[in-house]
Scaffold this active site. Sequence first.
Site, PDB file in Angstrom:
ATOM      1  CG  ASP A   1      -2.287   0.632   0.916  1.00  0.00           C
ATOM      2  OD1 ASP A   1      -2.303   1.597   0.135  1.00  0.00           O
ATOM      3  OD2 ASP A   1      -3.318   0.186   1.456  1.00  0.00           O
TER       4      ASP A   1
ATOM      5  CG  HIS B   1      -1.482   2.808  -3.776  1.00  0.00           C
ATOM      6  ND1 HIS B   1      -1.905   2.908  -5.077  1.00  0.00           N
ATOM      7  CD2 HIS B   1      -2.140   1.735  -3.252  1.00  0.00           C
ATOM      8  CE1 HIS B   1      -2.765   1.927  -5.335  1.00  0.00           C
ATOM      9  NE2 HIS B   1      -2.923   1.196  -4.253  1.00  0.00           N
TER      10      HIS B   1
ATOM     11  CG  HIS C   1      -6.826   3.344   3.365  1.00  0.00           C
ATOM     12  ND1 HIS C   1      -5.648   3.819   2.840  1.00  0.00           N
ATOM     13  CD2 HIS C   1      -6.952   2.070   2.913  1.00  0.00           C
ATOM     14  CE1 HIS C   1      -5.084   2.884   2.092  1.00  0.00           C
ATOM     15  NE2 HIS C   1      -5.857   1.810   2.116  1.00  0.00           N
TER      16      HIS C   1
END
Lengths: 330, 305
Positions: free
Chosen positions: A11, A14, A194
Site C-alpha cells: 500500500d 501507492h 485507511h
Amino acid sequence: MISFYDVTLRDGNHAMRHSLTPEFVREYCQIAEQSGVWAVEVGHGNGIGASSFLVGKAKSDDYSLLTAARENLKKVKLAVHAIPGFATIKRDIIPAIKAGVDIFRIGTHVTEVTTAQKHVEYLSGQDQMVHGVLMMSHAIDLKGLVSQAKLMAGYGASAVVLMDSAGNYVPKDVATRVNALKQEIGVQVGFHAHNNLGVGVSNAISAIENNATIIDGSSMGLGAGAGNAPLESIIVNYRRMKSGAPSLDKFLEMSHLVETKCPEYLPRTTSSSIQSGDAGVFSGFAPQVKQLAAEFGVSQEDLWQELGKRRLVAGQESMIREIAQDLMNL
Amino acid sequence: MSNDKIKVAVIGTGNIGTDLCERLLKDPKFDVVAFVGRRSTSSGLTRMHGRVPNLLDSGIESLEPLWPYLDGVFDATSATAHAEHWAIVQKHKKWIIDLTPSRIGKPLVPVLIDNSPSMKISTDYVANYSMVTCGGQSSAALIYAITKHAKSVEEVEISSSIASLSAGPATRNNIDEYIDSTENMATLLTGCSAVKSILVLNPAEPPVMMRTTVHVRAANFDLVQILQESRDLVAKVKSYVPGYDLVVEPHVAGSGQISATVKVLGSGYYLPEYSGNLDIINAAAVETATQHVHLSRLNHERITT
C-alpha cells in the site's frame, strides 16, 4: 492473538508512486524479520501484475521486489495482493508461488467476488494460504457484505479481509461489520484501515475489540490517499489492551526507516482526504485528482464529489480525465 | 453479383444468441433459417416463436437436415462446445463466426479488414472467425490508428471498464482468458509483445457504459495523423456499432505516450443499452459474416464469369 500484517511495502507503494526498490525492501525486511510482525506484503500498490499506465508504472518489477523480500524474511511470512482483471494466474500468480510467497490475498471490489473464484480455488488447490479481500467494503449493505464474504470462504479463502479502501468508516461501522462477519463466516476476519477521516487507528482497535484476528497497518501509515493506520500506533494501543503484545522498538525502527528514506511521500489527513473519505471514493485516486484538477482548472473538491456521484471503482483511473473534462465544460 | 440473402443459423439461445437473433432478423441482408438451443422451453427459443422458421432444441445435431439451406452459422455457446461445432461446420463446408472465448478461429475486428494485413477476410469459403473480446473489438481501431503513426512501438495497454450487470458468469469465470485473448490481438495487430490488458467491473447504478482506454508508448508520434486516423476509424466502427464514440481524443499523456478513450453504448436489440461490451461483439459478428460472404460471392463471380 492478533496477526499483524504489514502493508508498508505494498500500500505504501501507492504513496511512493510505485517507486519502491529492492534495496528499500531488503533494508525494511531485515528489521521486520525481528519485529514480531506476522507478514509483510510486497509489490505494486494495486498488487502483483498491476504495473500499468492506468494505475501507475512500477519502477521495479514484482519479481525483484519479491526476491529481495524473500531473502530477508524467514520467520515472517511474505505476502502479495492480486486483483483479478489485473493479475492472471499464469502470468503473475504462478511466478509468485515460485518466488516463495507464503500468503496470497486475492482482492475484488466488494460486489464482484465471483471474478476471484478461479484464482482463490486455484491457490487453495495448490495448498497455498489464500485470503479473500473485499476492497471498498463500505460500498455495500451488511447483508451483501456477508454474502460476498461467504463466497470467498466457499472458494477456499482461510480469511476474509475487509478493506476500508476509501477510508470511509468510523469505529462503529467497523464494529458492526467485523461482528457480522465473525458470526456468519467460519474463517478468520481481517481489517485494513485507511486514515482519510483521521480515525484509522481507532478503526483498527475497533476491529480488534470485535475479534478480528488479522490487522493491517503500515509504518508511518505509508499508503494510498491519507495513508493506512500507522502500525506503530496500533501496536502501542494493543500493548495497553493485551499482555504478550509485540514490543515496540522494531516497529519504531521501521517507522524511522520510512520517515528518513521517503519523507516526501508521508501521507496525512487533509481536507481533500476527508472529502474523499466522506464521499466514499477510492483513496488511490489522489494523485490523478490532484494532477487533473490542475490540468483542467477545476477544484479538487468538485472532482472528488463528482467521482463519488459516479461511483468510480479502483481501476477506473482513466475515467477521471473524462470527468475533469466534463466539469471544465460545465 | 448475387443479392441473395445470407442464410444463417444461430446456435446458443442465451443472452448473446438471443440478441444476435434479434439483430439478424432486423437486418435485410440476412435470413435466419434456424435458432438452435438445448431446451425447448428456454426463454430465447420461446421468444422467437413465429419469427424464425426452425426453432431447434437438440443442439447442432438438429441442424442436420438444414445444412443444404445454410450459408454459415453463428456460435454463441461455449468454448468447449465450439470445438465440436467447428468440426461439424467444416464437414459441411460452411463458415462459422465464433462468439465464444475458444480462440480456435482467426481473430477478426471488422473495422480493420481493409487496413491491417492481420485482419484480412479469408479467401477460403470454409472459415472460422473469432470475435476476440469486447476489449479487443473496442480498442483495435485506436491501437491501429496510434501505432500506424508511431515509430518503434514499445508498449500497448488496453483497459476496459464495464457495468457489473453486463458481465455474466462466463465473463467472470474467464477473466484470465479474456485478458489473454485481448493481449494476443494487440500483439497480432502491432507486433509488439509488451502488451497489457486490464478489465474492471463497475457496479454503479445506473449501470455505466463500457469504456476502453488505449495507451501506447513509442519512440515518437505524429499526433495530427493519429487524430485524423482515429476519427476516421471511429466513424467506420460507428457504421456497424452506432453507440461507439471517441470520448477522449488521442492526446500526449506523458513523454512518448499517447492515450485515448472510447465509449460503447449498446443498440438495445435484446440486451440493455449498458451492455455495450456484448453489443460490440454481436455487431462485429454480423459485420464479419457480411464481409466474408461479400468477398466469397465476388470471388465466385470472378471464377464463373
